[in-house]
Scaffold this motif. Structure first.
Motif: not given
Length: 623
Positions: A419-425
């Motif tokens: 989820i964090v990796n997607l938020l940071l793109r």
């Protein structure tokens, strides 16, 4: 095996060569100067044979000592001029090669920083280092002793050939008779040595990747006593590199004697053709002596040209990997929202609203290579497969508002870090979208998006450098602001104990400071950025209870008015979160505050009871 190790020969060698030579274009003055000196040097090589013919045919029979003296002086001047020309050409071509390597390495490093994270997931670090170092070094020979000197050799070849035809075309044709054999020998050699060069570059990359991984994991190697096994594995790689080098040496060992043999055959053909014509067919001894020198000098640049072409082959073998890296697709450019909406930079101390809308994500295994790690897709395209992909996230949705703390909990592999990796793109979801203040993150420039976020990772990475620069990073902060950020999380007491304070030099990855101290420095780094959104990935996992209490007090001040997303394995650290999302196999199974989730008696309650029971048992067993 990896395509990197067994790449097929490129179909368009001319295209690769043209692309390589384009790097010399900005340094045209150096190229022009080197070419001019090479032309002078080539012209001076004709002086010796011409003076030899004059001395033998005219000066010696006439016993003209003055003519012999003049010829000697002219020959000495020619040698001196040739020395000066060679010196200047060597300096200019070396400077050209160094400048081209400088430009190319800067371009490669800049490219690496623009590539998406999935590329690094599937690319061993050692191979990337090889691209920027030894592969670029292989191109140096192309510019220092390849292209420019090849032009000089070509001019010398044409000049000597023309002089031979003018002096005596019959002897010239006799000497030229072996040229087809020289061409055939060179052609066969070039085909084989190109494959050998490619194999050598691949083996060097494999050794570098192996070394990088083992040196990084040396503690594990020594802990499990794997020294002998790793030495044996490296010996196998080294033997493969040795075998590849030996094959290329074998080709060279055959090629150069073969060309020398053909040169000797040309000299023999010249002598046979001249034997019956001296004194009868108008052929003089001086002309034959001059031809003997010319033939030697004719086949030398011919042999050099073949060697320069082999240099080009070696450069092409390295350039295949270099250009493969430069041609790697970069993240798609920012797509502006249809209504032109953009995220307004938040005021200091104010957060943003983060929304996940039905987000689905999976890792694409279709591009994974035998020797590579699993490769995330990094695109919004679902991999074409009849089987249902292994979804890491399934329809995840939530909203985090300014001043709120959203906690993510769940077993390992539940999808929290994703989820964090997607938020940071770092990766892109296959379905759904992520919004910040109502704007799709795909429409926000990456530097603006990541500038909103302060990220504290579980695996802390510190750069080799002083403490202040590791806290400051890209933020334009003065020393007072850096010290204030460190004081907020109690990192200043750690820094004061270091010999140089904020100027203390850290080793690679922050060597010489403990894991807990590195985590404190990472907190100071996040706070120094004054982010609108805090992302904490088990941020207090490596600190003791006393330090954790200090950090929690500092975080309470920092999080006020901001948006916080926290990944937690120790549930005691997130009991005060506004909302807790319980993830299981990529789905949000439960959500709510701590008390409500405990009262529900579901997954969260079992996780909390399990941790509480483990802690209580550990306390009872403590002597």
């Amino acid at each position: 095996m990896s395509a990197d190790l067994h790449a097929a020969p490129p179909r368009y060698d001319r295209r690769l060569a043209t692309r390589l030579l384009a790097y010399a274009r900005p340094h045209g003055t150096l190229v022009a100067g080197a070419v001019l000196l090479l032309l002078v040097e080539g012209a001076l090589q004709l002086v010796g044979p011409l003076l030899t013919r004059e001395v033998i045919d005219e000066a010696i029979p006439a016993r003209d000592a003055d003519a012999i003296t003049r010829a000697t002086l002219w020959f000495a001047l020619a040698l001196g001029g040739s020395f000066v020309a060679q010196y200047g050409e060597t300096v200019l071509t070396a400077r050209l090669g160094q400048r081209v390597m400088h430009d190319l390495r800067v371009q490669l490093f800049a490219k690496l920083q623009r590539l998406p994270i999935p590329y690094f997931d599937r690319s061993p670090v050692g191979r990337l280092v090889t691209r920027v170092t030894s592969d670029v070094e292989a191109l140096n020979e192309l510019f220092t002793a390849g292209v420019v000197t090849g032009l000089g050799d070509l001019f010398t070849l044409l000049a000597i050939g023309a002089l031979m035809l003018v002096a005596d075309w019959r002897l010239a044709l006799a000497a030229f008779a072996v040229i087809p054999l020289v061409w055939l020998t060179s052609h066969l050699f070039q085909r084989r040595v190109r494959v050998a060069y490619r194999d050598i570059r691949a083996k060097v990359a494999a050794m570098n990747a192996f070394l990088q991984e083992r040196v990084t994991g040396m503690r594990v190697v020594q802990l499990f006593g794997r020294e002998s096994q790793e030495v044996a594995a490296f010996a196998r790689l080294n033997q493969q590199h040795f075998d590849a080098q030996r094959r290329s040496i074998r080709y060279y060992a055959v090629y150069f004697p073969a060309v020398e043999l053909l040169t000797t055959v040309a000299l023999a053909a010249l002598l046979v053709g001249a034997a019956g014509r001296i004194g009868v067919g108008g052929l003089t001894v001086g002309t034959v002596a001059a031809f003997l020198q010319l033939v030697r000098r004719f086949f030398q640049p011919l042999q050099d040209l073949a060697d320069k072409f082999n240099t080009l082959q070696q450069a092409l073998a390295a350039s295949e990997r270099i250009f493969a890296l430069l041609d790697e697709p970069e993240p798609l450019p920012v797509t502006m929202a249809k209504d032109g909406a953009r995220v307004t930079p938040p005021l200091a101390g104010r957060g943003v609203t983060v929304t996940f809308e039905d987000v689905w994500f999976h890792y694409d295994r279709s591009h994974a290579r035998e020797d590579d790690a699993m490769v995330p897709t990094g695109t919004a395209t679902v991999a074409s497969s009849d089987a249902e992909p292994e979804w890491v996230l399934r329809g995840v949705g939530f909203t985090a508002r300014p001043g709120e703390t959203i906690a993510l909990v769940g077993h390992t592999g539940a999808g929290k870090t994703t989820i964090v990796n997607l938020l940071l793109r770092f990766y892109e979801p296959q379905r759904g979208r992520i919004l910040i203040d109502g704007v799709d993150v795909r429409t926000i420039p990456l530097h603006e998006l990541r500038g909103l976020i302060g990220y504290v990772q579980q695996d802390i990475f510190l750069f080799a450098g002083d403490v202040a620069s590791n806290i400051r990073l890209a933020n334009p902060l003065d020393d007072a602001a850096v010290a204030a950020a460190a004081a907020q999380v109690g990192a200043d007491r750690v820094i004061r104990r270091l010999p140089g304070g904020y100027g203390h030099r850290l080793g690679e990855r922050g060597a010489a400071v403990s894991v807990g101290e590195r985590q404190l420095l990472s907190f100071a780094r996040a706070i120094a950025a004054d982010p609108a959104l805090l992302v904490l990935d088990e941020a207090t996992s490596a600190v003791d209870s006393t330090v954790e209490a200090e950090i929690q007090r500092a975080l309470a001040v920092l999080m006020r008015g901001r948006t916080t997303i926290a990944i937690a394995h120790r549930l005691s650290t997130i009991v005060h979160a506004d909302e807790i999302l319980v993830l299981h196999h990529g789905e949000v199974r439960e959500r709510g505050p701590h008390g409500a989730l405990l009262a529900r008696g579901g997954l969260y309650e079992r996780l909390y009871r399990l941790q509480a029971g483990t802690l209580a048992r550990a306390v009872r067993e403590t002597p």
